[in-house]
Design a protein around this motif. Structure first.
Motif, short mmCIF file in Angstrom:
data_model
loop_
_atom_site.label_atom_id
_atom_site.label_comp_id
_atom_site.label_asym_id
_atom_site.label_seq_id
_atom_site.Cartn_x
_atom_site.Cartn_y
_atom_site.Cartn_z
N LEU A 111 76.04 -9.83 90.97
CA LEU A 111 76.67 -10.75 91.92
C LEU A 111 78.17 -10.47 92.00
O LEU A 111 78.77 -10.49 93.08
CB LEU A 111 76.41 -12.20 91.49
N MET A 112 78.81 -10.21 90.85
CA MET A 112 80.24 -9.89 90.84
C MET A 112 80.53 -8.66 91.68
O MET A 112 81.49 -8.62 92.46
CB MET A 112 80.72 -9.64 89.41
N ARG A 122 82.34 -9.32 95.02
CA ARG A 122 83.73 -9.17 94.57
C ARG A 122 84.36 -10.51 94.20
O ARG A 122 85.38 -10.93 94.74
CB ARG A 122 84.56 -8.46 95.64
N VAL A 123 83.72 -11.17 93.26
CA VAL A 123 84.25 -12.41 92.68
C VAL A 123 84.10 -12.31 91.17
O VAL A 123 83.27 -11.57 90.66
CB VAL A 123 83.50 -13.66 93.19
N VAL A 161 86.92 -19.42 90.30
CA VAL A 161 86.59 -18.01 90.53
C VAL A 161 87.73 -17.33 91.28
O VAL A 161 88.39 -17.93 92.12
CB VAL A 161 85.27 -17.87 91.33
N ALA A 162 87.94 -16.06 90.94
CA ALA A 162 88.95 -15.25 91.62
C ALA A 162 88.30 -14.47 92.75
O ALA A 162 87.23 -13.89 92.58
CB ALA A 162 89.59 -14.30 90.62
N THR A 163 88.95 -14.45 93.91
CA THR A 163 88.45 -13.72 95.06
C THR A 163 89.65 -13.25 95.88
O THR A 163 90.72 -13.86 95.86
CB THR A 163 87.53 -14.60 95.93
N LEU A 219 89.75 -5.47 87.46
CA LEU A 219 89.20 -6.41 86.48
C LEU A 219 87.67 -6.36 86.47
O LEU A 219 87.05 -6.41 85.40
CB LEU A 219 89.69 -7.83 86.78
N ILE A 220 87.05 -6.26 87.65
CA ILE A 220 85.59 -6.17 87.71
C ILE A 220 85.11 -4.91 86.99
O ILE A 220 84.13 -4.94 86.25
CB ILE A 220 85.11 -6.19 89.18
#
Length: 337
Positions: free
Chosen positions: A91-92, A96-97, A109-111, A144-145
């Motif tokens: 999902l990440m 892209r979250v 959550v970061a987006t 970060l991902i």
């Protein structure tokens, strides 16, 4: 008679449309970037940064100010404090979250695109939590991902379509494994289903998996942070196959269904990571109930400094540990560590 400028095309994404309305992008550029993003299977913001039409920080500041969300420099956060197990890795990557932290029933959550409602809805659906978006720069989010992916030895996406290497520790179990190899071919869907259940539980940070038969349903629950969550209700028709498969890999007697049994198994995920399971079966009126305790050594890699001792208590503990005799008892309720 003067004509009013036509509004941006309605098929543009929310962020693209806002950029056009503010004059930061032409409608043609926005459409071209959105088409390129679809063709490259990426996101609008990533393609926009790649095309150097706008800078990553400029886009993030615009999104935060326009849509009223906080702006965060993601380099300033401690990656060790992130809620790594809250969201599925796939999902990440797809949306892209990334989950930053959870407070009560709210997840931050970061987006890089707060108008991507599909991503926020997917996170909300998976976690059953209220979502608070925070805007970050896209390249930093991507970095970060990738860091999270590298720190995760084995993800469900890597192993979902493969057989798991189940390590048996004695010759009798190996012989049993070989004897069952031919019959497992017929039960391949059940084998893969159990693999997915085990991997999902590990990725979710659960401590136990409960397989529970009832008169008219069969349910599977995870115990996470002390709370049981129902995660699946497979058909009643496969309850015997599920129980038999688990008992085989746990070195239990599959022919005995009238008395409780205990077993264990080891799941080898990679060369440097293995998960132990302690398995218990209990006969009930509607079939065998099975509970699997997940014993993940990597979840307990904390130093003494992380345990919260006062300086004097830490000194007493270290003094006791370094003595050449005696023992230190660490006690508590089951599951406390």
């Amino acid at each position: 008679m003067a004509t009013l400028p036509s509004p941006p095309s309605t098929h543009l994404s929310g962020l693209a449309r806002s950029l056009v309305q503010r004059g930061l992008l032409t409608e043609k550029d926005a459409e071209d970037i959105q088409t390129q993003a679809r063709g490259a299977a990426t996101h609008f913001v990533s393609q926009l940064v790649l095309g150097k039409k706008l800078g990553a920080l400029e886009i993030a500041e615009f999104a935060a100010q326009t849509f009223g969300y906080p702006l965060l420099d993601i380099d300033a956060i401690d990656t060790g404090s992130l809620s790594m197990n809250t969201l599925d890795i796939k999902l990440m990557q797809r949306h892209r979250v990334i989950a930053l932290y959870q407070r009560g029933n709210r997840l931050t959550v970061a987006t890089s695109d707060p108008t991507n409602l599909q991503a926020l809805d997917a996170v909300k659906f998976q976690t059953s939590l209220a979502i608070d978006p925070i805007v970050v720069e896209d390249p930093k989010l991507d970095k970060l991902i990738h860091h999270v992916l590298e720190s995760n030895d084995t993800s469900l996406g890597d192993l979902g379509d493969e057989d798991i290497d189940l390590e048996f520790t004695d010759d009798e179990a190996l012989a049993e494994k070989n004897a069952e190899a031919s019959t497992e071919i017929d039960d391949a869907p059940v084998v893969k289903y159990i693999q997915k259940i085990l991997l999902d539980a590990i990725n979710a940070g659960s401590s136990d998996i409960h397989f529970e038969p009832y008169e008219k349903l069969y349910r599977i629950r995870y115990r996470t942070d002390g709370i049981l969550y129902e995660i699946a209700t497979p058909p009643l028709a496969i309850k015997e196959k599920i129980a038999s498969r688990i008992k085989v890999i746990s070195k239990m007697d599959i022919a005995e269904k009238r008395v409780p049994q205990d077993g264990r198994m080891k799941l080898v995920l990679s060369k440097n990571r293995a998960i132990d399971f302690r398995v218990s079966s209990l006969p009930t009126l509607f079939g065998e109930k099975i509970v699997m305790r997940i014993l993940d050594p990597s979840s307990a890699t904390l130093g003494i400094d992380a345990l919260g001792y006062d300086p004097d208590q830490k000194e007493y503990l270290l003094h006791a540990i370094h003595r050449p005799y005696g023992m230190v008892l660490v006690t508590g309720p089951t599951g406390s560590g």
